[in-house]
Structures are given as C-alpha cells and as structure tokens.
Design an enzyme around this catalytic site. Structure first.
Site, mmCIF file in Angstrom:
data_model
loop_
_atom_site.group_PDB
_atom_site.id
_atom_site.type_symbol
_atom_site.label_atom_id
_atom_site.label_comp_id
_atom_site.label_asym_id
_atom_site.label_seq_id
_atom_site.Cartn_x
_atom_site.Cartn_y
_atom_site.Cartn_z
ATOM 1 N N GLU A 1 -9.979 7.621 3.931
ATOM 2 C CA GLU A 1 -9.012 7.113 4.901
ATOM 3 C C GLU A 1 -8.580 8.166 5.910
ATOM 4 O O GLU A 1 -8.401 9.316 5.554
ATOM 5 C CB GLU A 1 -7.712 6.721 4.196
ATOM 6 N N ASP B 1 0.855 -1.178 0.000
ATOM 7 C CA ASP B 1 0.000 0.000 0.000
ATOM 8 C C ASP B 1 0.902 1.243 0.000
ATOM 9 O O ASP B 1 2.108 1.151 0.170
ATOM 10 C CB ASP B 1 -0.969 -0.015 1.193
HETATM 11 C C1 BGC Z 1 -3.585 9.768 -2.570
HETATM 12 C C2 BGC Z 1 -4.498 8.616 -2.329
HETATM 13 C C3 BGC Z 1 -3.811 7.669 -1.493
HETATM 14 C C4 BGC Z 1 -3.355 8.343 -0.234
HETATM 15 C C5 BGC Z 1 -2.433 7.486 0.501
HETATM 16 C C6 BGC Z 1 -3.152 10.377 -1.291
HETATM 17 O O1 BGC Z 1 -2.182 11.329 -1.515
HETATM 18 O O2 BGC Z 1 -4.197 10.739 -3.335
HETATM 19 O O3 BGC Z 1 -4.828 7.931 -3.473
HETATM 20 O O4 BGC Z 1 -4.626 6.602 -1.242
HETATM 21 O O5 BGC Z 1 -2.613 9.485 -0.442
HETATM 22 O O6 BGC Z 1 -3.036 6.913 1.518
HETATM 23 C C1 BGC Z 2 -5.165 3.026 0.290
HETATM 24 C C2 BGC Z 2 -5.399 1.977 -0.733
HETATM 25 C C3 BGC Z 2 -5.280 2.550 -2.105
HETATM 26 C C4 BGC Z 2 -3.939 3.224 -2.260
HETATM 27 C C5 BGC Z 2 -3.728 3.862 -3.609
HETATM 28 C C6 BGC Z 2 -3.925 3.807 0.026
HETATM 29 O O1 BGC Z 2 -3.842 4.878 0.862
HETATM 30 O O2 BGC Z 2 -5.086 2.444 1.565
HETATM 31 O O3 BGC Z 2 -6.657 1.397 -0.530
HETATM 32 O O4 BGC Z 2 -5.434 1.542 -3.052
HETATM 33 O O5 BGC Z 2 -3.810 4.224 -1.295
HETATM 34 O O6 BGC Z 2 -4.444 4.996 -3.772
#
Ligand code: BGC
Ligand code: BGC
Length: 849
Positions: free
Chosen positions: A530, A330
């Site tokens: 998230e 990830d």
């Molecule tokens: C991205 C997300 C990614 C996250 C990392 C962001 O900067 O745009 O796609 O999942 O960071 O967790």
């Molecule tokens: C998320 C993933 C995601 C990745 C790419 C991460 O922060 O936990 O689910 O696929 O970013 O955007």
C-alpha cells in the site's frame, strides 16, 4: 534575522500548525460535497445469503446484549493492534477483537514459531473469557492479513498474488487455495482473515494492483465466491466455519480500485452505476457464498470517505445486499472522515462501521465513544446493532463453543504449515498464472541437454518473487532463509533441468565461464505494498535500466534470452521485450518457484510437461502513460489485450521490434532523487547505529542490542512513510541510509541542490543533532541543525532543507556518495523523519545553518 533555513522551517511550521489530522479547508469542503443524488439502494442487486438468520442464534445475541453494560458494548466494537494492547487490557476493557498488522508478529520476532502465535491467541482468548470481574465471557476474534497464504508466518505456503491468480482463470483453484490458507491460519489459532480483496483495479499505477484479480469485473466476480467458500467452508454443511475454516472479509467496500489517479486511499470520481457494475461485482458472489464480514475502503466515492458513507455501507451493503454479519473499518480509516480523529468518530459508527480498526488509540476511542452514546451522538440502537453483528459472526464461527484456540482442530500441528500437499496447490497456481507474451523461434520450452544460464536479481530471491505482504508489510528485508521449505525460481529450474539432462548455472550478473546455450534472465519490481507502491509512470526501471543492460549483455554475446518478468502490474517494457527472444509475465509467484520450471523446461524426451494456460487479466500498455487501459474504454489500444497469452500448442507468430521512443519515457537525470519515502529505494537500506555497530531496519521495529537506539515505523502523510528514532543518550548514535552502489550527486552540488526532509522533534533533543553524508572513505561531511530545530520540539512536523554546498569542503565533488543521509545525535533524542530527498532549482539564496 532569520536564516533561509529557519524561514523554511518557520513557514512550514505555520503551514502545518493546527492541521491536526483533518485536511486543509479546500479538501474538507470537497469531502463534504456528497453526490447530488443517489440511484437508490433498490437499484443495487439484492443478494440472498445462504447463511440464514437462525432463531437460536438471535436469541443468544439478545440474551448476551441484555447482560452487557454500555462499557462492555463499546469494548466489543473496538479492534486494537497486538503491538498496542496486552491481554490484561483486553480483560479490563472487554475488547471484542484484535488484529496483527502486516509485519506485526508475536514478540516482534520475525521468526516467531507457530507455537508463539498460538500462545498469543490463547492469552488473548483467556483474557476475553475471564469472568473474575463479574462480567460475561465473550470470546475475542483475531483477524490477520492472510492475503496470499498465511503470509505473516515463517514457513507458510505462499500463493501467487491475486493478479497472477486472475491470469489463471480457474475459479475452482481459488476454492482450493482458500481451503489451504484457512488450514494454515488455523494452526496458529487465528479465526479470521482480511481477504479476499475484490478491487477491480482500473489504473495500474496503484500500488495495490497486484491484490486485484482483474481489471474486469467478470473475473473478480467468478473468483470472489469461490475464495470465500474455500476460506469459510460451504454454508449448510458441517464444514462451514468449523475448526478447519476461518471467517473471510470482502474488501475494500467499495471502489478502492477506481480512484482518480490510481492513488492509494484516493477518490473514485465515477458514477454510481459504474461503482456498482464494475467495482461491486465481487461482493455479489462473496455474499452469495456466505461472506460474514466486509471491510470499508479507505477511499472516497465522489469526494466522500467510504467510512462515513451511510448510504453505501448501511442502505446498500447491509440492507440491500444482505450482509447481516459485520463491517470492519480499515486501519484508522475512520480517522479520515471529516470531523473525526483516530480516537473519536461517531460518524463512522453511525454510517455503519461495526468494528473500528483503531490500532493504537483505542483507549481514547473507548472513552470518547461511551461519552458519545451517553450524549446521544451515537444512538444506543446503533451500538446494539453493531454489537449484535459482531456477536452474530462470533456465534456462527463457533467461538463460544470451540474453547481455547490451542484446543481447536489442527491448532499447533505445525507440520500443516507449508506441507507438501499445500505447496503442490501453490505450485499449480504458479504454473497456471504464467503468461507467455513472446516466444520467437520457439525458444521455449527449454530443450533437454542444454546449458542454461539463470541470471538476474530475481532469479534466486524468494522475497522478491513473493512481493509485498510477505513476512513484512511491504515485503522488504527478506532473504531466502526466511522461507524454509520454499523454492526460488532458479532452484526450480535447476531441479527440472537436471531431470531433463540439462545443466543450470546461476549467476546474478550474467557472467559465465563457458558460454551457455540459453539464458533465463529473471528480473522485476522490488516488493512493495500500500501507498509505497504507487507510481507516476508504468515504465519499468525508469532512469536506470539495469535489467535491460543485462539482457543486452546476453544478446551481445549471441546467447538466446528468455526473460521472466516479476511485477505487481503490467508495465511498459518495450526495450526489455525487444532484447528478449521469449518473454514470460510471471507476476508475483510466491514461495513455489518450481511452478515456473514446470512450464519452461521440457522433460528429457523433449516433451512439454505443462503448457501455458495464463491469459492477461490486465491489459498490457503501449506506453508508460497508458495507466488507465481497460477493454470497456472507447480508446482502448493496448500492446497486448486483455485475454492475451500464447501457448505451445497454438504456437506463436514472431513478435516484431516494438517502438522504444514513445511518449512519457523517462529521459536523462532527474531533478529530484527520493532517498527515503517509507524506505530507501532498493538496494539501499535503512540502518540504525550506536557509533560502534549498525543494524538493518527490516521490519516495523528495530533496536540496537545495547538498547541505545530504537527505530519504529510511523505515519506522516500515509501509513509508515516515516521513521521514529529514540536514542537514550547512553551513546551517540543515529540512523542512516547505506548499502547501495555509490551515487553521483555532483550535479546537485554544482547546481545549488538541496538535501531536504521532514522532521518532528517528539520530545527531547539532548545535545547535538547533525545531518551527515559520506563521500567515500574518510570523507564524512556534517551540518549541525541543533539550534535551528530545538525550538520546534513538540510542535509537529517541520521541513528542513540544506544546500549540498553547506556539506562540501574545498575539493569535494560528491560524485561518489556512499552514504547519502545520516542523522546523528550525540545525546538523548526522540524524533521522527520522513521524505528525504535531493532537489535542485531555485535554492541559490538559501543560507547554510
Ligand atoms: C501495518 C499494516 C497495515 C498498515 C496500515 C502498518 O503499520 O503493519 O498491516 O496494513 O500499517 O495501512
Ligand atoms: C489495509 C487492509 C488491511 C489492514 C490491516 C490496511 O492498511 O488497507 O487491506 O487489511 O491494513 O492490516
């Protein structure tokens, strides 16, 4: 002598010094403490993938591997993010894969046309197969988070988030959704989606609860395989990974939904049996359906980061459960393994991560990994295995034969994105996801010939009804015009009402000229994703019950009320339930708002068109603190149990008034007000300005047209919880929070409260840096912090705390703050800030800067 401010600054600098990316000692110790004994991989289910090893494929892998240098192999296992790598660099470093993160769009263009995506896919592909340097051609594979439809792309069909799909209890529908999503992805030339999420969420405080189909493993298990079959096609048939399908990802392996407090990237302190029997169930059917990849979870199991867990990634997932495709890490998840950084992590590779999602620091990672292989810290056999797995997936996906992305199947046919047939599938999903919790006096369905008032801030707001992972990462900053072809819930009701000879009137705040027969009030959580969606309590609108006020206004006027509640999780809404005659949990339905009206509004003869089918896939709480509420717990005592859901056919007993004064309900004024943690609380917005004009920061990147001020999201404690601001110094400028109703800070002023935030001076600080707030027209108050912070340039994060009295002038009361925070620099500056908040208690002795 140091002032108190400087002491705060100094103390926190000392605290943070040398911290780097690793955790404080106590935490590091806890992380190293591995479980005392494993059950053993043979205690996990053995899964037979229908995608068998093929001799020809294995030969091809061997042949390719034999021609690759160490450098090419290492390039193959890296996955940078598109903002941080050019096609030219793909070629130079022989990079194997790229991703676009949530809200990271081609040319940073929110409205990027599918053709822009495709052109970008072609450019990266061309670079990957360019052999002018005498090296071999290995097509690149691009992964994207198409988690509820191809949600980064304007005009895409957006499905209900997984929590709503879980309520539908219709595995067959999942296959259709997967197939539609795959086709839309294919139009943009992308090969791979980071979906489905197979978390079995146990604590609804987690901000990713809505990405989970259910708190029950059975539901997740019955869906996972179907979704994978829809995305990838059926193994053994011609459609498997053909030009209409994409590679799927079972994520996040494993235990992401089982963390201790429902915290993002937290620690699942559960037994191995529970890990297997609850959290791993979806992986069984996903692998049985031929899933080619899995993503390692950010979370830990029993204190050990999953990215470093060889037992679970290699012994269990690969060797026992039979994943012969790849494990992708990830987003810099490897960097959280003890001893690792984002730019170096032999431990994750050794544990079984095959492809490192190394977003930005890929260059250093490339060099470090080469060195580690040379020194034997990563065995060459492990590197070869990782590369082989990546090649296996690429070969099975036909990347070596399919040619340029734009030449493959439906690529470039943008009419497919958001086509009527696709939207019809999403609309069906909306219909089936709705859960009816209350229907006193059979207020629903809405009868023909009524005047229907449709009110509430989610009624005509496709962004809000779509939630996180929608165009932007957190789903914030979207307006209806960002959803061409989409339908808001109000628009859907209007169409259905007119067809039934009724009238639907929209009013945000519930005002009306003529008294309606019924009000449909649509409200709910603001979008989040998230980390930023984690909550301390399940109480809806704690401390500010504005939706409840709207419901009560309707009730006071004797208007029957139907509540439609949008949320990413069950929440404590007893007051709202009490103030409603009917109540529908509609989750996060996505772009096809018409699906709500299909069920709510009867036809012109009064016949129900579609009955409710949805049943809770998550238990509904009796109080704000009932965050862990699952049928398998002894003390299970929900308000509405797992599986609950009324329908027209069976009718409903009236729901009696529910208690409102229960444990954990928020009372009175808070001691802390958070003004910015990744973003300001809605409806407040973050802006940049160059003194003459201002601009909203709606995505991960924003720049003033003059170029004088640029802002970009960045990470402090979690992803994107901070903002980096660069001023060229051409003009004074700044960044500020604005756009909400005036706030009352008077009690913070009277009780020696502080305005505090974390600050990092990345490089320069040209002239004056000041912290400001506005207490209304002509009332701008500023405190300069230049002399106090300049000395910390380049030294990492510091904490800045300023008493509100330092801002105030004689007559100020601060009971109507129109701009709670602004940082202004009069010269060039490069700085980041995070965690802006007001607090009170114990700051009386703090001096003003
Ligand atoms: C991205 C997300 C990614 C996250 C990392 C962001 O900067 O745009 O796609 O999942 O960071 O967790
Ligand atoms: C998320 C993933 C995601 C990745 C790419 C991460 O922060 O936990 O689910 O696929 O970013 O955007």
């Amino acid at each position: 002598m140091f002032s108190a401010l400087e002491k705060t600054l100094l103390a926190s600098t000392i605290l943070l010094a040398g911290l780097g990316t690793s955790a404080p000692t106590s935490l590091a110790l806890a992380q190293d403490a591995a479980p005392t004994a494993y059950l053993g991989a043979e205690q996990w289910p053995q899964v037979a993938s229908p995608v068998k090893k093929d001799q020809a494929v294995e030969q091809k892998i061997k042949a390719l591997l034999a021609q690759m240098s160490l450098e090419e192999k290492v390039g193959q296992i890296l996955q940078p993010e598109i903002q941080f790598i050019t096609p030219e660099e793909i070629k130079t470093y022989h990079i194997g894969s790229i991703l676009n993160g949530g809200g990271s769009l081609p040319n940073r263009n929110k409205h990027a046309h599918p053709s822009e995506w495709l052109a970008m896919a072609d450019a990266y592909y061309d670079a990957s197969v360019d052999t002018t340097d005498g090296k071999i051609a290995i097509p690149i594979i691009w992964g994207s988070d198409a988690v509820h439809g191809h949600n980064n792309v304007i005009g895409a069909t957006l499905f209900p988030h997984n929590i709503g799909l879980g309520a539908a209890r219709n595995p067959g529908l999942l296959r259709k959704i997967g197939a539609v999503t795959a086709r839309e992805i294919r139009v943009t030339g992308i090969d791979w989606t980071f979906a489905p999420t197979l978390a079995v969420v146990q604590n609804d405080r987690w901000g990713r609860t809505y990405e989970s189909y259910s708190e029950k493993p059975e539901v997740v298990r019955s869906y996972a395989g179907e979704m994978v079959l829809g995305l990838q096609g059926v193994p053994g048939t011609a459609e498997f990974l053909d030009v209409n399908h994409v590679v799927a990802t079972a994520k996040h392996f494993v235990g992401d939904g089982g963390t201790l407090r429902g915290d993002d990237q937290g620690d699942a302190r559960i037994s191995e049996a529970e890990l297997r029997d609850i959290h791993a169930q979806g992986y069984i059917t996903a692998l049985e359906a031929g899933a080619q990849t899995a993503m390692a979870s950010f979370s830990s199991w029993q204190g050990k980061k999953m990215h470093g867990n060889k037992y679970l990634l290699t012994d269990v997932l690969k060797n026992r459960m039979g994943l012969d495709g790849l494990v992708v890490g990830d987003w810099n998840g490897h960097g959280q393994v003890p001893g690792c950084t984002n730019a170096s992590c032999a431990a994750a590779i050794n544990a079984g991560v095959d492809l490192l999602m190394v977003t930005e620091d890929w260059r250093e990672m490339y060099h470090n990994t080469i060195t580690q292989v040379k020194k034997g810290e990563v065995a060459l056999t492990r590197l070869d295995d990782a590369v082989s797995r990546i090649l296996r997936v690429k070969i099975r996906a036909g990347l070596f034969e399919k040619g340029r992305p734009s030449s493959r199947g439906v690529a470039g046919q943008d009419g497919i994105i958001g086509s009527p047939e696709h939207r019809a599938v999403a609309r069906q999903a909306v219909r089936e996801s709705l859960v009816l919790l209350k229907n006193n006096d059979n207020l629903l369905p809405l009868k023909p010939g009524q005047t229907i008032l449709v009110a509430g801030d989610a009624a005509d707001n496709i962004g809000k009804q779509s939630g996180g992972w929608t165009i932007s990462w957190q789903g914030t900053g979207n307006v209806n015009s960002d959803f061409p072809g989409g339908t808001s819930l109000y628009q859907g009701i209007k169409q259905a009402a007119e067809a039934a000879g009724s009238t639907a009137l929209y009013s945000l705040d519930g005002s009306y000229a003529e008294k309606p027969d019924v009000a449909v009030v649509i409200f709910g959580e603001e979008p989040y994703a998230e980390s930023q969606g984690d909550r301390d309590s399940l109480e809806f609108e704690a401390g500010n019950k504005k939706s409840l006020a709207l419901l009560k206004k309707m009730k006071a006027a004797d208007i029957p009320v139907v509540s439609v509640f949008l949320s990413g999780r069950p929440m404590w809404v007893n007051p709202e339930l009490n103030a409603s005659d009917a109540f529908v949990a509609a989750w996060l339905p996505g772009s096809e708002g018409g699906g709500l009206a299909d069920v709510l509004v009867a036809d012109k003869t009064g016949e129900v068109r579609y009955d409710f089918k949805g049943r809770l896939s998550f238990s509904w709480p009796k109080g704000p603190l009932q965050d862990v509420l699952n049928p398998h717990h002894d003390s299970y005592d929900p308000l509405f149990a797992y599986g609950y859901g009324l329908n027209y056919q069976s009718g409903a007993q009236p729901l009696a008034a529910l208690p409102e004064d229960v444990e954990g309900v928020h009372k009175g004024q808070g001691e802390t007000v958070v003004l910015f943690s990744g973003r300001p609380p809605a409806p407040w917005q973050m802006f940049i300005d160059d003194h003459t004009t201002a601009q909203i920061i709606s995505g991960p990147y924003a720049a003033m047209p003059s170029g004088a001020v640029i802002a970009q999201t960045t990470d402090k404690d979690v992803q994107e919880d901070a903002l980096k601001v660069v001023l060229t110094g051409a003009k004074p400028g700044g960044v500020f929070i604005g756009g909400g109703e005036p706030l009352d800070f008077s009690h913070f002023l009277q009780e020696e409260g502080i305005l505090a935030f974390d600050l990092k001076i990345n490089q320069t600080l040209g002239k004056d840096l000041s912290v400001q707030l506005s207490c209304g027209e002509g009332c701008l108050r500023a405190v300069s912090v230049t002399d106090h912070v300049r000395g910390f340039a380049g030294q990492g994060w510091m904490h800045v705390a300023i008493k509100l009295t330092c801002f105030a002038q004689a007559e100020d009361r601060f009971d109507s703050i129109t701009m709670p925070f602004r940082l202004e620099s009069t010269g060039a500056a490069d700085l980041s800030f995070a965690n802006v908040k007001l607090s009170k208690g114990g700051y009386a002795n703090l001096q003003c800067p």
